[in-house]
Write a protein that holds these residues in place. Structure first.
Motif, PDB file in Angstrom:
ATOM      1  N   ASN A   8     -10.342   9.664   1.239  1.00  0.00           N
ATOM      2  CA  ASN A   8     -10.882   8.296   1.206  1.00  0.00           C
ATOM      3  C   ASN A   8      -9.766   7.262   1.139  1.00  0.00           C
ATOM      4  OD1 ASN A   8     -13.310   9.576   1.138  1.00  0.00           O
ATOM      5  ND2 ASN A   8     -14.046   8.613  -0.719  1.00  0.00           N
ATOM      6  N   HIS A   9      -8.730   7.540   0.346  1.00  0.00           N
ATOM      7  CA  HIS A   9      -7.582   6.632   0.292  1.00  0.00           C
ATOM      8  C   HIS A   9      -6.925   6.548   1.661  1.00  0.00           C
ATOM      9  CE1 HIS A   9      -7.599   7.875  -4.086  1.00  0.00           C
ATOM     10  NE2 HIS A   9      -7.761   6.561  -4.132  1.00  0.00           N
ATOM     11  N   LEU A  10      -6.727   7.687   2.293  1.00  0.00           N
ATOM     12  CA  LEU A  10      -6.086   7.730   3.608  1.00  0.00           C
ATOM     13  C   LEU A  10      -6.894   6.932   4.629  1.00  0.00           C
ATOM     14  CD1 LEU A  10      -3.828   8.838   5.389  1.00  0.00           C
ATOM     15  CD2 LEU A  10      -5.262  10.831   5.808  1.00  0.00           C
ATOM     16  N   LEU A  36       0.825  -1.216   0.000  1.00  0.00           N
ATOM     17  CA  LEU A  36       0.000   0.000   0.000  1.00  0.00           C
ATOM     18  C   LEU A  36       0.853   1.256   0.000  1.00  0.00           C
ATOM     19  CD1 LEU A  36      -2.854  -0.986   2.448  1.00  0.00           C
ATOM     20  CD2 LEU A  36      -3.015  -0.638  -0.020  1.00  0.00           C
ATOM     21  N   SER A  46       1.455   5.772  -7.377  1.00  0.00           N
ATOM     22  CA  SER A  46       0.300   6.382  -8.052  1.00  0.00           C
ATOM     23  C   SER A  46       0.385   7.907  -8.042  1.00  0.00           C
ATOM     24  CB  SER A  46      -1.015   5.901  -7.439  1.00  0.00           C
ATOM     25  OG  SER A  46      -1.144   6.345  -6.109  1.00  0.00           O
ATOM     26  N   GLY A  48      -9.097   4.477   4.012  1.00  0.00           N
ATOM     27  CA  GLY A  48      -9.041   3.054   3.653  1.00  0.00           C
ATOM     28  C   GLY A  48      -7.720   2.426   4.023  1.00  0.00           C
ATOM     29  N   PHE A  49      -6.623   3.087   3.703  1.00  0.00           N
ATOM     30  CA  PHE A  49      -5.303   2.555   4.034  1.00  0.00           C
ATOM     31  C   PHE A  49      -5.119   2.504   5.548  1.00  0.00           C
ATOM     32  CE2 PHE A  49      -3.127   3.929  -0.206  1.00  0.00           C
ATOM     33  CZ  PHE A  49      -3.889   2.988  -0.881  1.00  0.00           C
ATOM     34  N   GLU A  68      -1.720  10.463 -10.136  1.00  0.00           N
ATOM     35  CA  GLU A  68      -3.069  10.444  -9.563  1.00  0.00           C
ATOM     36  C   GLU A  68      -3.095  11.180  -8.230  1.00  0.00           C
ATOM     37  OE1 GLU A  68      -4.517   6.427  -9.462  1.00  0.00           O
ATOM     38  OE2 GLU A  68      -4.536   6.288 -11.643  1.00  0.00           O
ATOM     39  N   LYS A  69      -4.258  11.596  -7.834  1.00  0.00           N
ATOM     40  CA  LYS A  69      -4.415  12.301  -6.568  1.00  0.00           C
ATOM     41  C   LYS A  69      -4.644  11.297  -5.436  1.00  0.00           C
ATOM     42  CE  LYS A  69      -6.203  16.615  -8.456  1.00  0.00           C
ATOM     43  NZ  LYS A  69      -4.995  16.827  -9.153  1.00  0.00           N
ATOM     44  N   PHE A  70      -4.156  11.655  -4.266  1.00  0.00           N
ATOM     45  CA  PHE A  70      -4.363  10.843  -3.062  1.00  0.00           C
ATOM     46  C   PHE A  70      -5.421  11.573  -2.246  1.00  0.00           C
ATOM     47  CE2 PHE A  70      -3.244   9.091   1.108  1.00  0.00           C
ATOM     48  CZ  PHE A  70      -3.103   7.759   0.780  1.00  0.00           C
ATOM     49  N   THR A  71      -6.564  10.921  -2.029  1.00  0.00           N
ATOM     50  CA  THR A  71      -7.691  11.580  -1.374  1.00  0.00           C
ATOM     51  C   THR A  71      -7.823  11.148   0.082  1.00  0.00           C
ATOM     52  OG1 THR A  71      -9.295   9.851  -1.914  1.00  0.00           O
ATOM     53  CG2 THR A  71      -8.925  11.566  -3.598  1.00  0.00           C
ATOM     54  N   ALA A 126       0.927   3.871  -3.051  1.00  0.00           N
ATOM     55  CA  ALA A 126       0.517   5.270  -2.851  1.00  0.00           C
ATOM     56  C   ALA A 126       1.544   6.214  -3.458  1.00  0.00           C
ATOM     57  CB  ALA A 126       0.323   5.555  -1.357  1.00  0.00           C
TER      58      ALA A 126
END
Length: 116
Positions: free
Chosen positions: A95-97, A77, A84, A99-100, A90-93, A81
């Motif tokens: 939601n990603h934070l 992960l 990506s 989820g991770f 790509e953007k890190f949102t 991150a």
């Protein structure tokens, strides 16, 4: 920390860099024929295996199999991150934070040991 504790982590980080490029690096080359990117990815993945197999061999005994797999997933992960963001742009949102973070919380329970 001992060699058996550190070496698997270092090797898993390196192996995940190779595997991330094998699995996702071709996305920047959508114009290439699928069979070409499959062969290229397979060639890159060979080096991932050359690092991941020794990582697990060295680490097993100091870590359990479940702990080794958990370490590998958390590293995957983190590497993904960074990949990506910087390679794919790509953007890190949030939601990603979130989820991770939940996955990392699961890792905490693997290493914590049995709940009494």
């Amino acid at each position: 920390m001992t060699y058996s504790a550190i070496a698997p982590i270092v090797l898993l980080i390196l192996s995940n860099v190779f595997m991330t490029f094998a699995w996702y690096g071709h996305l920047k080359f959508g114009h290439k024929a699928l069979w070409i990117v499959v062969l290229a990815s397979w060639g890159i993945a060979f080096f991932e295996y050359c690092l991941a197999v020794p990582a697990n061999r060295i680490g097993y005994g100091f870590y359990t199999a479940a702990e080794l797999k958990t370490i590998q997933e958390v590293i995957t992960l983190a590497v993904f991150a960074v990949f990506s963001l910087f390679y794919l742009g790509e953007k890190f949102t949030v939601n990603h934070l979130i989820g991770f973070s939940l996955i990392c919380a699961g890792a905490f329970f693997i290493f914590r040991g049995p709940i009494r």
